[in-house]
Design an enzyme around this catalytic site. Sequence first.
Site, PDB file in Angstrom:
ATOM      1  N   HIS A  36     -16.357  61.800 -22.248  1.00 23.52           N
ATOM      2  CA  HIS A  36     -15.742  61.016 -23.322  1.00 23.52           C
ATOM      3  C   HIS A  36     -16.147  59.540 -23.262  1.00 23.52           C
ATOM      4  O   HIS A  36     -15.495  58.710 -23.855  1.00 23.52           O
ATOM      5  CB  HIS A  36     -14.207  61.087 -23.234  1.00 23.52           C
ATOM      6  CG  HIS A  36     -13.624  62.368 -23.738  1.00 23.52           C
ATOM      7  ND1 HIS A  36     -13.831  63.566 -23.123  1.00 23.52           N
ATOM      8  CD2 HIS A  36     -12.848  62.635 -24.806  1.00 23.52           C
ATOM      9  CE1 HIS A  36     -13.185  64.517 -23.787  1.00 23.52           C
ATOM     10  NE2 HIS A  36     -12.592  63.983 -24.810  1.00 23.52           N
ATOM     11  N   GLU A  44     -16.812  70.079 -35.562  1.00 24.43           N
ATOM     12  CA  GLU A  44     -17.666  68.935 -35.911  1.00 24.43           C
ATOM     13  C   GLU A  44     -18.956  69.363 -36.597  1.00 24.43           C
ATOM     14  O   GLU A  44     -19.400  68.758 -37.571  1.00 24.43           O
ATOM     15  CB  GLU A  44     -17.998  68.109 -34.666  1.00 24.43           C
ATOM     16  CG  GLU A  44     -16.852  67.245 -34.160  1.00 24.43           C
ATOM     17  CD  GLU A  44     -15.860  68.005 -33.305  1.00 24.43           C
ATOM     18  OE1 GLU A  44     -16.110  69.190 -32.988  1.00 24.43           O
ATOM     19  OE2 GLU A  44     -14.825  67.414 -32.934  1.00 24.43           O
TER      20      GLU A  44
END
Lengths: 458, 333
Positions: free
Chosen positions: A261, A192
Site C-alpha cells: 500500500h 478495479e
Amino acid sequence: MATEILMPALSPTMEEGTLAKWLVKEGDTVSSGDILAEIETDKATMEFEAVDEGVMGKILIEEGTEGVKVNTAIAVLLDEGEDASAIPAAAAAPAAEAAAEAPAPAAVAAPAAAAAPVASVNLEPDYPEGTAMKTQTVREALRDGMAEEMRRDEEVYLMGEEVAEYQGAYKISQGMLDEFGSKRVIDTPITEHGFAGIAVGAAFGGLKPIVEFMTFNFAMQAIDQIINSAAKTLYMSGGQMGAPMVFRGPNGAAARVGAQHSQDYAAWYAQIPGLKVVMPYSAADYKGLMKTAIRDPNPVIFLENEILYGRSGEVPDLEDFTIPFGKARVWREGSDVTIVSFGIGMQYALEAADKLAEDGISAEVIDLRTLRPIDYDTVLASVMKTNRCVTVEEGFPVCSIGNHISSQIMMKAFDYLDAPVINCAGKDVPMPYAANLEKHALVTTDEVVAAVKEVTYR
Amino acid sequence: MAARKSTAKSAAKPNVSAEELLGYYRDMLLIRRFEEKAGQLYGMGLIGGFCHLYIGQEAVVVGLEAATKEGDKRITSYRDHGHMLACGMDPNGVMAELTGREGGYSKGKGGSMHMFSKEKHFYGGHGIVAAQVPLGAGLAFSDKYKGNDNVTFTYFGDGAANQGQVYETFNMAAIWELPVIFVIENNQYAMGTSQARSTSTPDIYTRGEAFGIPGETVDGMDVLAVKAASEKAVAHCRAGKGPYILEVKTYRYRGHSMSDPAKYRTREEVQKMREERDAIENVRQLLLTGKHATEDDLKAIDKEIKTVVNASAEFAKESPEPALEELWTDIYA
C-alpha cells in the site's frame, strides 16, 4: 483501579480528531464492546468501542471538541464499586487543557506539517496579484475542483469504490452524492480492472469520467486498461477517438501500511506517451490542476497523497481557478543550488532549504507539479544559474523521475554543471512496516541537506 | 431470466425477405473474399505482424448486424476485419490499414488489430484479450447516461471468456442494467487450446446466470438463426432490461493467426465443417432452392465482390506509407 480511556487513532494517518458524540454518560455501566463515543477522523466518523468494563467515572473531553490529539485521555473508567474520588487528580487537568487548546482545523497528518512553509515565491503567479485567498485543506480543494467542473459540464461524472454513499474512503467526495445524485457519483464494486475499463469505454462514448482509485496501488489491477486502452487509443485510431478522463487517488507511502500500500507510481505513468501525469503538493495546486485535468481531452493520471489530504493552504478564491499543465512552480528563489521535486517530496525539499539557509546556502526550490508534460525550461534555467542540482522524490530510485531530470540536465546544461546531480529518492526496498524501518526507507530532509552540501562542496 | 437454449431454426420459420437474404449473402461473401485476399497479401509480405482471419465465422457478425440501427455501437477483439466490413466500413480503408498505409482507417498507425471508425460507431479492434469487454460495457454506460436507446455489441471469443475482467463486467453490467449484448463468438479454439481443455462449462453463456444475465446459444453457422437471436437480444436491451448474452457457436477455418500451423485439430475436422456447415453455402442453397436467385444472379454477385476486394487490394498497395510526421501526431488531443 481507574483506567484512562485514550483518544484512539482510527486511521493510519490520524493524529487528532473530533470527539463528535458521547454515547455514554458518567455513571453508566460499560461492558467490553459497548460503543462509547463517535469520533470523527480525517476520513470518517467512527464508533469507538469499550475494551474494558467498568463504570464511566468521568468524561474528560466534552463532545464536540475538535483537534483532540491521539492518546489524549478522554475519559476515566472506574471499577465496579469504585467511586469518583479514585480518579487521579492528574488525569483531569491535562485533558481539560487539551480541550481548551484544541486547535482550529489545523494542518494534521504528517510530522512535518507544522514546518510546511506556506509562503511561496512564484515567478509567474497562477492568479492575479491581490486575489482574495481562503484557507482550505487539500481534501476540500480537491472536492471543490471536482464539484465545480461537474456543475460546469454534465458529461463529467465520478466513479469508484465508496465515492458515493460512504462519502469517499478518504472523504474526498464528501457531499457530492447529495449534490449530483447517484447517476453522476457512482459506487463501484471492488473490481478495479473492470470499472477502469468501463470508464475508458464511457470516455470513448463521449463522457468525461473521473475514476477514483482507493489508492494507486490498486490501480495495478487496472493498469492494462489505463495504458493499453486509455493512453494508446487516440494514436491507434489515427486521432478518431480517445479517452478524455481522469484517474485519481492517493499515491505513494501513507503511514505504516506496508509494502503493498506504499508505492509511488509517478515514474511508471510518466513514462507513457498518451497519458498526462500530475502530482501536486499545495492545496491551491490540487484545485487548479484538478480542474485542468478534468477539462483536458486526454487521460490524466492525478497522483494525490494521503498525508497531504489534511494539510491546509491558501487557495485563490476565484470563480474559475485553473493551472496549466507543464508549468513548474518556483517556491523559493536561490542562487547556490536547485532542488527539484514534486508531490510530497516538496516537503523535504522545502524543509531542507530552510535548514540550508541557516548554513548560508541559498537553495532554489522547484515544484514540477506535472510530470508529463515536464517543465524542463524552468529546471534548466535554474540549473544554469545555480550550477548544481539535487532532485527529491519518494519513489524507487531506479529509473526515477530524478534520473530522467538528471539526463536532461546532462544533455542540455552539461557545461553549466559544477557538480554531478544527486537524486534523493526512496530506498530500493519494498516498504517495510516497522516504524523505524519505514522512516529509513523514505527520503528524508537530512538526506536532501547532505546531498546539497555534497554538490556545493561544503 | 433463466438462460435457455435457443430453439430458433431459420429454415422452419423464415424471418427474412429475399432481398435481405441476398444482402446477407453479399455481406458474408465480401468478408470471405476480403479475408482470402488479406491472407494473400500477408503471404506477399504486404501485411505485417499479426493478422487474424475471420473465415468461417462470417454469419456471426452479419446476422448480428442485421438487427442494428443507427447509433448502435460495436467493439471486438483483434479478429476484427469481418466486424468492420459488416458495419459498413470501407474495404479500401480496412485493407490499407492492414498494409500500414496513409489511406488506412488509422492512417497506418493501428494495423490489423487496432482499427476504429467513429462514423460507423466501431470502437475497435483491441489487441488485449477481453479488454474490449469492459470497454463495451462502458460504451453502453455512456448511452444509458445520455438517455438514448442505443445498444452496444461487445464481441469476444471463447478464450476471452475465461478472463476475470469479463466477470467483473458481467457483474457491473447487471447491477447497472447496461444496454450491452455480450456476443461470445465461440469458435472452439482459444488459439491452440480447445474449449474442452480450457473452459469448465460446455455452454459459456450459462455463466451469465450467476449474474442474472439471460442468454442463449445460437448456431453461428446459420445467419438467420443469428439474426433472430440478435433481434431478441436487441429488443431486450432497448427495452431497458439490461445486458444479454449470446453465445454464438462458430468455427474458424484458418489458423488463429497467419503464423499458426493449426496442428491442434485435424484437417478432417476443418474439412467436415466447411463441407457440411458453411454459412455462405447454406444461404446460397436457400437462395437457389427458394428460387430467390439464379446461379447467374449469384455469379454476378461473386464477380461484383471480387471487383470490390481487388480494388481494395490495389488501393492498399498504392496508398503511400504515412508521412514521417505522422509518428508524432495523435498522441494527445
